[in-house]
Scaffold this motif. Structure first.
Motif, mmCIF file in Angstrom:
data_model
loop_
_atom_site.group_PDB
_atom_site.id
_atom_site.type_symbol
_atom_site.label_atom_id
_atom_site.label_comp_id
_atom_site.label_asym_id
_atom_site.label_seq_id
_atom_site.Cartn_x
_atom_site.Cartn_y
_atom_site.Cartn_z
ATOM 1 N N MET A 245 0.828 -1.210 0.000
ATOM 2 C CA MET A 245 0.000 0.000 0.000
ATOM 3 C C MET A 245 0.862 1.261 0.000
ATOM 4 N N ILE A 246 1.944 1.274 0.743
ATOM 5 C CA ILE A 246 2.855 2.425 0.747
ATOM 6 C C ILE A 246 3.469 2.611 -0.644
ATOM 7 N N GLY A 247 3.825 1.489 -1.294
ATOM 8 C CA GLY A 247 4.365 1.549 -2.648
ATOM 9 C C GLY A 247 3.361 2.103 -3.637
ATOM 10 N N ILE A 248 2.103 1.690 -3.530
ATOM 11 C CA ILE A 248 1.061 2.181 -4.432
ATOM 12 C C ILE A 248 0.831 3.680 -4.218
ATOM 13 N N PHE B 266 3.028 5.853 -3.031
ATOM 14 C CA PHE B 266 4.225 6.530 -3.541
ATOM 15 C C PHE B 266 4.174 6.625 -5.065
ATOM 16 N N LEU B 267 3.779 5.554 -5.733
ATOM 17 C CA LEU B 267 3.670 5.550 -7.185
ATOM 18 C C LEU B 267 2.600 6.536 -7.667
ATOM 19 N N ALA B 268 1.478 6.607 -6.953
ATOM 20 C CA ALA B 268 0.416 7.547 -7.323
ATOM 21 C C ALA B 268 0.893 8.989 -7.192
ATOM 22 N N LYS C 52 2.593 14.077 -9.762
ATOM 23 C CA LYS C 52 3.549 15.175 -9.948
ATOM 24 C C LYS C 52 4.036 15.261 -11.378
ATOM 25 N N LYS C 53 4.239 14.128 -12.003
ATOM 26 C CA LYS C 53 4.763 14.130 -13.360
ATOM 27 C C LYS C 53 3.764 14.705 -14.354
#
Length: 118
Positions: A15-18, A20-22, A27-28
Motif C-alpha cells: 500500500m505504501i508503494g502504491i 508513492f507511485l500515485a 507530480k509528473k
C-alpha cells in the motif's frame, strides 16, 4: 501468529508503494500541462523584503525592471534591448540609495519605485 505478521508487513509495504507511485504519477503529469513561454522570461529577481521584489523581465528582445509588492506591481524602467550587458565591478556600479541612511527595506523599495516614475 507469524503468518499474520508477515501478511501485515507485505500488505502495508504494498500500500505504501502504491501511494508513492500515485504521488509520482500525479507530480509528473500535473505540471507538464503548463507550457513555458518562449516570449516572456524572468531573468533575475532580488528580494528586498518579505513580499517585495525587483525583477528583470525579458519580453522578446526588450528588458524591463519591475518592482512588485503585496498590493501592486510597478514598471520602474526599460533597461535595454539585445544581450545582457557585461558584468561590472562593484566600483563601477552606481549608488542609487545609501542603505545605511535608509530606515529600512520599505524606504529602499519606495525610493526605487520613485526613481522609475521620474
Amino acid at each position: 501468529m507469524t503468518s499474520y505478521l508477515i501478511n501485515f508487513i507485505v500488505y502495508t509495504t504494498a500500500m505504501i508503494g502504491i501511494i508513492f507511485l500515485a504521488v509520482l504519477v500525479y507530480k509528473k503529469f500535473s505540471y507538464n500541462n503548463v507550457s513555458k513561454s518562449q516570449f516572456l522570461n524572468v531573468e533575475d529577481c532580488i528580494s528586498l523584503a518579505p513580499r517585495k521584489n525587483l525583477y528583470v523581465v525579458r519580453a522578446g528582445n526588450e528588458r524591463f525592471l519591475v518592482a512588485s509588492d503585496a498590493e501592486r506591481t510597478s514598471l520602474i524602467s526599460k533597461l535595454g534591448e539585445g544581450e545582457t550587458p557585461a558584468k561590472a565591478s562593484v566600483e563601477e556600479l552606481p549608488s542609487i540609495v545609501n542603505i545605511n541612511k535608509a530606515k529600512g527595506a520599505d524606504e529602499v523599495f519606495k525610493n526605487l519605485v520613485n526613481i522609475g516614475k521620474k
